[in-house]
Write a protein that holds these residues in place. Structure first.
Motif, mmCIF file in Angstrom:
data_model
loop_
_atom_site.group_PDB
_atom_site.id
_atom_site.type_symbol
_atom_site.label_atom_id
_atom_site.label_comp_id
_atom_site.label_asym_id
_atom_site.label_seq_id
_atom_site.Cartn_x
_atom_site.Cartn_y
_atom_site.Cartn_z
ATOM 1 N N GLY A 213 17.921 -2.901 26.727
ATOM 2 C CA GLY A 213 16.017 -2.905 27.404
ATOM 3 C C GLY A 213 15.369 -2.550 28.374
ATOM 4 N N ASP A 214 14.720 -3.658 28.276
ATOM 5 C CA ASP A 214 13.629 -3.681 29.115
ATOM 6 C C ASP A 214 14.918 -4.032 30.123
ATOM 7 O OD1 ASP A 214 10.943 -3.797 30.933
ATOM 8 O OD2 ASP A 214 12.191 -6.141 31.214
ATOM 9 N N PRO A 215 14.670 -3.865 32.282
ATOM 10 C CA PRO A 215 15.585 -4.284 32.955
ATOM 11 C C PRO A 215 14.974 -5.078 33.093
ATOM 12 C CG PRO A 215 14.117 -2.170 34.031
ATOM 13 C CD PRO A 215 14.233 -2.295 32.541
ATOM 14 N N ALA A 216 13.885 -5.769 33.443
ATOM 15 C CA ALA A 216 13.986 -7.379 33.687
ATOM 16 C C ALA A 216 13.710 -8.043 32.436
ATOM 17 C CB ALA A 216 12.176 -6.730 33.897
ATOM 18 N N ASP A 217 14.076 -7.799 31.173
ATOM 19 C CA ASP A 217 14.136 -8.554 30.115
ATOM 20 C C ASP A 217 15.644 -8.973 30.049
ATOM 21 O OD1 ASP A 217 12.013 -10.075 28.992
ATOM 22 O OD2 ASP A 217 11.678 -8.115 27.899
ATOM 23 N N CYS A 218 16.582 -7.894 30.331
ATOM 24 C CA CYS A 218 18.152 -7.992 30.961
ATOM 25 C C CYS A 218 18.524 -8.685 32.068
ATOM 26 C CB CYS A 218 18.857 -6.462 30.857
ATOM 27 S SG CYS A 218 18.693 -5.436 29.675
ATOM 28 N N ALA A 219 17.519 -8.778 32.768
ATOM 29 C CA ALA A 219 17.482 -9.945 34.260
ATOM 30 C C ALA A 219 17.685 -11.063 34.024
ATOM 31 C CB ALA A 219 16.427 -9.582 35.649
ATOM 32 N N ARG A 220 16.313 -11.761 33.185
ATOM 33 C CA ARG A 220 16.436 -12.485 32.380
ATOM 34 C C ARG A 220 17.059 -12.995 31.632
ATOM 35 N NH1 ARG A 220 10.860 -9.914 31.801
ATOM 36 N NH2 ARG A 220 10.042 -10.445 33.428
ATOM 37 N N LEU A 221 18.027 -12.576 30.372
ATOM 38 C CA LEU A 221 19.106 -12.232 29.897
ATOM 39 C C LEU A 221 20.495 -13.081 30.292
ATOM 40 C CD1 LEU A 221 19.496 -12.826 26.758
ATOM 41 C CD2 LEU A 221 20.813 -10.217 27.291
ATOM 42 N N ALA A 222 20.715 -12.288 31.878
ATOM 43 C CA ALA A 222 21.558 -12.586 32.556
ATOM 44 C C ALA A 222 21.858 -14.161 32.939
ATOM 45 C CB ALA A 222 21.948 -11.114 33.355
ATOM 46 N N ALA A 223 20.259 -14.468 33.304
ATOM 47 C CA ALA A 223 19.918 -15.504 34.012
ATOM 48 C C ALA A 223 19.806 -17.031 33.133
ATOM 49 C CB ALA A 223 18.467 -15.661 34.209
ATOM 50 N N LEU A 224 19.984 -16.288 31.906
ATOM 51 C CA LEU A 224 19.786 -17.452 30.701
ATOM 52 C C LEU A 224 20.735 -17.322 29.775
ATOM 53 C CD1 LEU A 224 17.499 -19.229 28.728
ATOM 54 C CD2 LEU A 224 17.750 -17.115 26.974
ATOM 55 N N HIS A 225 21.752 -16.785 30.208
ATOM 56 C CA HIS A 225 23.565 -16.695 29.704
ATOM 57 C C HIS A 225 24.269 -17.295 30.639
ATOM 58 C CE1 HIS A 225 27.546 -15.230 29.443
ATOM 59 N NE2 HIS A 225 27.052 -15.394 28.571
ATOM 60 N N ALA A 226 23.939 -17.674 31.934
ATOM 61 C CA ALA A 226 24.150 -18.095 33.253
ATOM 62 C C ALA A 226 24.140 -19.587 33.047
ATOM 63 C CB ALA A 226 23.897 -17.609 34.478
ATOM 64 N N ARG A 227 22.661 -19.812 33.009
ATOM 65 C CA ARG A 227 22.847 -21.434 32.407
ATOM 66 C C ARG A 227 23.493 -21.741 31.429
ATOM 67 N NH1 ARG A 227 18.160 -25.326 33.343
ATOM 68 N NH2 ARG A 227 17.621 -23.346 34.821
ATOM 69 N N TRP A 228 23.868 -20.716 30.043
ATOM 70 C CA TRP A 228 24.073 -20.871 28.939
ATOM 71 C C TRP A 228 25.476 -21.545 29.043
ATOM 72 C CZ3 TRP A 228 24.217 -23.483 24.538
ATOM 73 C CH2 TRP A 228 24.829 -23.251 23.662
ATOM 74 N N ARG A 229 26.353 -20.960 29.840
ATOM 75 C CA ARG A 229 27.554 -21.028 31.041
ATOM 76 C C ARG A 229 28.158 -22.489 31.355
ATOM 77 N NH1 ARG A 229 31.749 -19.673 30.497
ATOM 78 N NH2 ARG A 229 32.584 -18.876 32.215
ATOM 79 N N ALA B 251 23.993 -8.861 37.730
ATOM 80 C CA ALA B 251 22.977 -8.833 38.538
ATOM 81 C C ALA B 251 22.482 -7.216 39.266
ATOM 82 C CB ALA B 251 22.769 -9.835 39.155
ATOM 83 N N SER B 252 24.479 -7.162 39.349
ATOM 84 C CA SER B 252 24.680 -5.539 40.240
ATOM 85 C C SER B 252 24.527 -3.795 39.224
ATOM 86 C CB SER B 252 26.156 -5.970 40.876
ATOM 87 O OG SER B 252 26.863 -5.815 39.128
ATOM 88 N N ALA B 253 24.265 -4.514 38.175
ATOM 89 C CA ALA B 253 24.064 -3.536 37.701
ATOM 90 C C ALA B 253 22.926 -3.302 37.230
ATOM 91 C CB ALA B 253 24.898 -3.120 36.203
ATOM 92 N N LEU B 254 21.213 -4.126 37.826
ATOM 93 C CA LEU B 254 20.172 -4.290 37.529
ATOM 94 C C LEU B 254 19.185 -3.084 38.010
ATOM 95 C CD1 LEU B 254 20.035 -7.373 36.438
ATOM 96 C CD2 LEU B 254 19.821 -5.552 34.548
ATOM 97 N N GLY B 255 19.630 -3.171 39.444
ATOM 98 C CA GLY B 255 18.827 -2.134 39.968
ATOM 99 C C GLY B 255 17.633 -3.097 40.633
ATOM 100 N N GLU B 256 17.134 -2.039 41.297
ATOM 101 C CA GLU B 256 15.789 -3.098 41.837
ATOM 102 C C GLU B 256 14.923 -4.037 41.424
ATOM 103 O OE1 GLU B 256 11.629 -0.776 42.291
ATOM 104 O OE2 GLU B 256 12.232 -0.279 40.360
ATOM 105 N N PHE B 257 15.741 -4.470 39.720
ATOM 106 C CA PHE B 257 15.505 -5.416 38.876
ATOM 107 C C PHE B 257 16.119 -7.153 38.976
ATOM 108 C CE2 PHE B 257 12.876 -2.681 36.801
ATOM 109 C CZ PHE B 257 11.952 -3.648 36.685
ATOM 110 N N ALA B 258 17.215 -6.505 40.173
ATOM 111 C CA ALA B 258 18.480 -7.481 40.336
ATOM 112 C C ALA B 258 17.250 -8.817 40.835
ATOM 113 C CB ALA B 258 19.493 -7.102 41.558
ATOM 114 N N GLY B 259 16.486 -8.424 41.943
ATOM 115 C CA GLY B 259 16.069 -9.763 42.578
ATOM 116 C C GLY B 259 15.547 -10.925 41.577
ATOM 117 N N ILE B 260 15.609 -10.451 40.268
ATOM 118 C CA ILE B 260 14.946 -11.506 39.104
ATOM 119 C C ILE B 260 16.345 -12.475 38.832
ATOM 120 C CG2 ILE B 260 14.277 -12.027 36.501
ATOM 121 C CD1 ILE B 260 12.755 -9.152 36.700
ATOM 122 N N ALA B 261 17.464 -12.074 38.578
ATOM 123 C CA ALA B 261 18.558 -13.005 38.322
ATOM 124 C C ALA B 261 19.047 -13.838 39.865
ATOM 125 C CB ALA B 261 19.359 -12.055 38.254
ATOM 126 N N GLN B 262 19.143 -12.917 41.041
ATOM 127 C CA GLN B 262 18.833 -13.328 42.216
ATOM 128 C C GLN B 262 17.905 -14.707 42.596
ATOM 129 O OE1 GLN B 262 21.227 -13.592 44.190
ATOM 130 N NE2 GLN B 262 20.569 -12.359 46.120
#
Length: 846
Positions: free
Chosen positions: A398-414, A432-443
């Motif tokens: 899906g949208d790369p920004a939301d993919c980054a948000r989903l990864a962040a949400l999953h980290a909190r859940w872990r 985040a390494s696979a998110l390109g310029e949107f990795a900054g959201i995960a960072q």
């Protein structure tokens, strides 16, 4: 009249005021009407009154109304044994025989007539009660479902049994289950029962019997829905007495859920809605300029939805188009019905969850996955449900920004599920390494998570560095994380500039960042502006029935109130928020802060038991090891230690915590805790440390506090007077009063009595300008003030403006005795004069 005390206090939780009032009213010989809906505990209150009077050798005549006998003359009196003997009935009219039989029970003995379900009493029995009471001069206590339609010449006092508050219902439920109930389950019980104790008891009994309430490690929790088909009979009893028309109106309300009152009136008529409210099965919440109607308790709504006739369903199908359907909420509910508010918030969370699930089903992608999981967490979904949702979500794109948000949400859940923070952050970096310029959201999310759970990482600035040309979503995420870092470091001016840059982006703000604006105002020393901003945010959050926003703005609002010494207002607001139940991982830090503030407010009002209960929730929280969890634990522990007079331990707790926060880079809470420690126990070395830590920080709130402590410990009268405007601007008027008092004392010690008198006059004028003349100069130094009953009584009269002669006349004491009591009261409370004592009493008043 003896003092009325319940034999079993838990069964009468929340009714102490009613029992105290009953004592006062009956002692004056006045009748008392106890009004409450079915299952509200009317009979239990009457039982407590009757039992207490019987133990004190009062004669008690008990007559109960019964629906099956309401049309039979004198049936209730005769069934209770007051119809007169057969000989008496032959020699005099039956009514007179009943009157004489009731009156004879009071042969030269004090007493009372107790009538349960008085609105079901037949007319002749009711007349006999009234006549006998008048004849022998005894009061009547009646329990009724609603105010009496039939009036007499006798005066009466009416008291309504309102739904219980959460803490009151918790006491009753815990007693029934013989053990504590976890907060989330208790919040659900509170909402499902509508705060009605009899309904809660039915839910608890059915849940325990059918295995939906389970005792895990000594605490009861719900394993599923609280409602049950076995409660059908109970629900029908709540509806007992409604005619077909009003029953149909109840079914309409049940099918609508939460609806505009105007919608229901248009469909069913105002008279029918009014009868449902009088019957106790409909409640109205005023929300801005809207009136919201709902069927309560919710188990009744569930029952009526299953029994609604086809005619009612057709009515709704054809009638909603013209009336507007569901309501749109627009302002904070102006209702004191705590259970109704909790029900509305829970219902909104359930609706949001259902809508998010539906969107995910239609379009399974990263965007709908984030919304779905957020809604599941907000609705308190179980770990298995949330885990399954993550499994579904991580398999879609899906949208790369939301993919980054989903990864962040999953980290909190872990982390929520027991993984270490380092493991969760490592997994987030990998994703985040696979998110390109949107990795900054995960960072950015990784840094924010560290700040919340552990402290400020040393490389935070490097990880949050921005470059030109980033998408707005990435820039926003980096700025938001940087705001949190700067706040933790106490660099509030820089945080304000960073927030302005974030506000300039064409993207919506989340509620935590919006609430943080109020926190920044507070830290900058603008207490009045911070209070107003937080109050507006809280009203808007309640209007949206958004639990996360309520907690975010509620924490800042409560902090402003506690700093300002508004403990009664803080306790009321914070208790309402805590009634929502345990927060999920997304807003747990706000909840921990709220629990800490509620502990401080309770202890400073003399309610150590409530403070200890809230501290236990902090300790048991899954977030107890987070930054806010550690702040909450240290502050609540220190306050309760101080309350018990253990000042050195309280100061040590705060100092140790300050050093812990400093080591983790959280300078704001480090300095705040250190200053609180110095306030409790002056220490020159700690003052030097605070001076060092404050260097480079940007907070007038902390700066003004430190300036006061320096002036208090080593400063002159002029230095004390100079800091007062800063204390007032930062919300600490109580410390301002203390500064005036210390300045006057130092001037007198120098022999400058005239200038000291001027300072005293300034202090009195300062107090007079305070809202309600209330302030708190003790704060963390609040200790248990053990006043005797007579001392409390005199304190209240002083606060009411009575002079010593007036108090002496009121209490039938000598003026000298009143003066002696006042001397002891002022010594115990640490107040210097009548004005300060009056302000102290008002600050503790609910």
């Amino acid at each position: 009249m003896p003092e009325i005390r319940p034999a079993h206090s838990a069964a009468l939780a929340g009714r102490a005021a009613v029992l105290s009032l009953a004592e006062e009213v009956l002692a004056s010989g006045t009748d008392l009407d106890v009004v409450g809906t079915r299952s509200s505990g009317r009979s239990t209150v009457l039982d407590a009154i009757a039992a207490t009077l019987t133990r004190s050798n009062h004669a008690v005549v008990r007559i109960d109304g019964l629906p099956s006998l309401s049309g039979m003359p004198l049936a209730a009196a005769q069934l209770a044994g007051y119809g007169g003997s057969a000989a008496e009935r032959r020699s005099s009219p039956p009514l007179q025989a009943a009157i004489d039989a009731i009156a004879s029970a009071f042969n030269r003995v004090r007493g009372v007539i107790v009538v349960d379900d008085a609105d079901l009493l037949d007319d002749f029995s009711a007349g006999a009660v009234e006549a006998a009471a008048h004849l022998v001069g005894v009061p009547v206590v009646r329990a009724l479902r609603g105010p009496r339609a039939r009036t007499t010449g006798r005066g009466s006092y009416t008291v309504e049994l309102s739904p219980l508050r959460l803490d009151e219902l918790t006491a009753a439920v815990s007693d029934r289950l013989e053990g504590p109930v976890d907060p989330r389950t208790m919040s659900r019980l509170f909402a499902e029962s509508g705060g009605v104790v009899g309904v809660a008891a039915a839910l608890v009994d059915a849940g325990r019997r059918e295995g939906r309430l389970i005792n895990r490690d000594g605490s009861w929790s719900a394993s599923g829905a609280l409602g049950s088909p076995s409660l059908t009979g109970f629900a029908e009893r709540l509806l007992d007495g409604l005619d077909a028309e009003d029953r149909a109106t109840a079914e309409v309300l049940a099918l609508l859920g939460t609806a505009d009152l105007e919608t229901v009136i248009a469909l069913r008529g105002a008279a029918s809605v009014g009868r449902l409210e009088a019957h106790g099965v409909a409640r109205i919440a005023v929300v801005g300029d809207r009136r919201i109607a709902t069927l309560m308790p919710p188990l009744l709504a569930a029952h009526c939805r299953t029994t609604a006739s086809e005619g009612v369903r057709r009515l709704l199908d054809g009638g909603l188009g013209a009336t507007g359907g569901r309501s749109a909420l627009g302002a904070e509910p102006s209702t004191d019905d705590q259970a109704l508010l909790v029900h509305l918030v829970h219902s909104r969370a359930a609706e949001a969850r259902a809508a998010a699930e539906a969107r995910w089903s239609r379009t399974p992608d990263a965007t709908t996955a984030v919304a779905r999981i957020t809604a599941l967490l907000a609705d308190g979904a179980g770990a298995d449900v949330v885990g399954s949702a993550f499994s579904d979500a991580l398999a879609v794109d899906g949208d790369p920004a939301d993919c980054a948000r989903l990864a962040a949400l999953h980290a909190r859940w872990r982390v929520e599920q027991g993984a270490s923070l380092d493991v969760a952050l490592s997994e987030l970096r990998r994703d985040a390494s696979a998110l390109g310029e949107f990795a900054g959201i995960a960072q950015a999310a990784a840094v924010a998570l560290e700040v919340e759970l552990r402290g400020v990482p040393d490389d935070a600035d490097e990880r949050l560095a921005r470059s030109d040309g980033l998408p707005d979503e990435v820039t926003a995420a980096l700025l938001e994380a940087r705001v949190h870092v700067l706040v933790a470091r106490g660099r509030l001016t820089d945080a304000r500039e960073c927030q302005r840059a974030r506000d300039a982006l064409p993207l919506p703000l989340d509620q935590r960042l919006a609430a943080l604006h109020g926190f920044l105002l507070l830290g900058e020393g603008r207490h009045a502006e911070a209070s107003a901003h937080a109050a507006r945010g809280l009203r808007a959050a309640w209007s949206a029935l958004d639990a996360a926003a309520i907690r975010a703005h509620g924490f800042v609002s409560g902090l402003c109130q506690v700093i300002g010494g508004q403990y009664a207002a803080a306790d009321e607001s914070l208790s309402r928020i805590l009634a929502l139940g345990d927060a999920g991982p997304l807003d747990r830090s706000d909840e921990l802060g709220i629990l800490a503030l509620a502990t401080l407010a309770a202890a400073r009002r003399g309610d150590a038991a409530s403070g200890e209960h809230r501290q236990a929730r902090i300790t048991a929280s899954a977030g107890s090891g987070s930054v806010m969890g550690r702040v909450a634990s240290a502050w609540s522990t220190a306050q309760l230690l101080a309350y018990r007079g253990r000042m050195a331990e309280a100061a040590r707790t705060l100092t140790d915590h300050a050093e812990d926060m400093h080591q983790d880079g959280v300078e704001l809470w480090a300095v705040w805790s250190l200053l609180n420690a110095i306030e409790v126990t002056p220490d020159g070395m700690l003052s030097d440390l605070a001076d060092e830590w404050l260097a480079g920080m940007q907070s007038e709130h902390l700066g003004a506090h430190f300036a006061f402590l320096q002036a208090r410990d080593t400063g002159s009268a002029e230095e004390l007077r100079a800091v007062i405007p800063r204390l007032q601007a930062t919300g600490r008027s109580g410390l301002g009063v203390l500064a005036y008092r210390l300045a006057a004392e130092r001037l007198r010690a120098l022999g400058e009595t005239e200038e000291a008198a001027e300072v005293d006059a300034e202090r009195e004028a300062f107090i007079a300008r305070l809202p309600r003349r209330a302030f708190d100069a003790t704060r963390f130094n609040a200790t248990a003030v053990n006043l005797t009953g007579r001392e409390r009584e005199i304190s209240r009269l002083v606060a009411g403006g009575l002079s010593n002669p007036q108090i002496a006349s009121r209490l039938v004491l000598s003026v000298r005795t009143v003066e002696s009591h006042l001397h002891r009261i002022m010594r115990k409370t640490g107040t210097a004069n009548r004005g300060e004592l009056a302000a102290y009493v008002r600050s503790l008043a609910a």
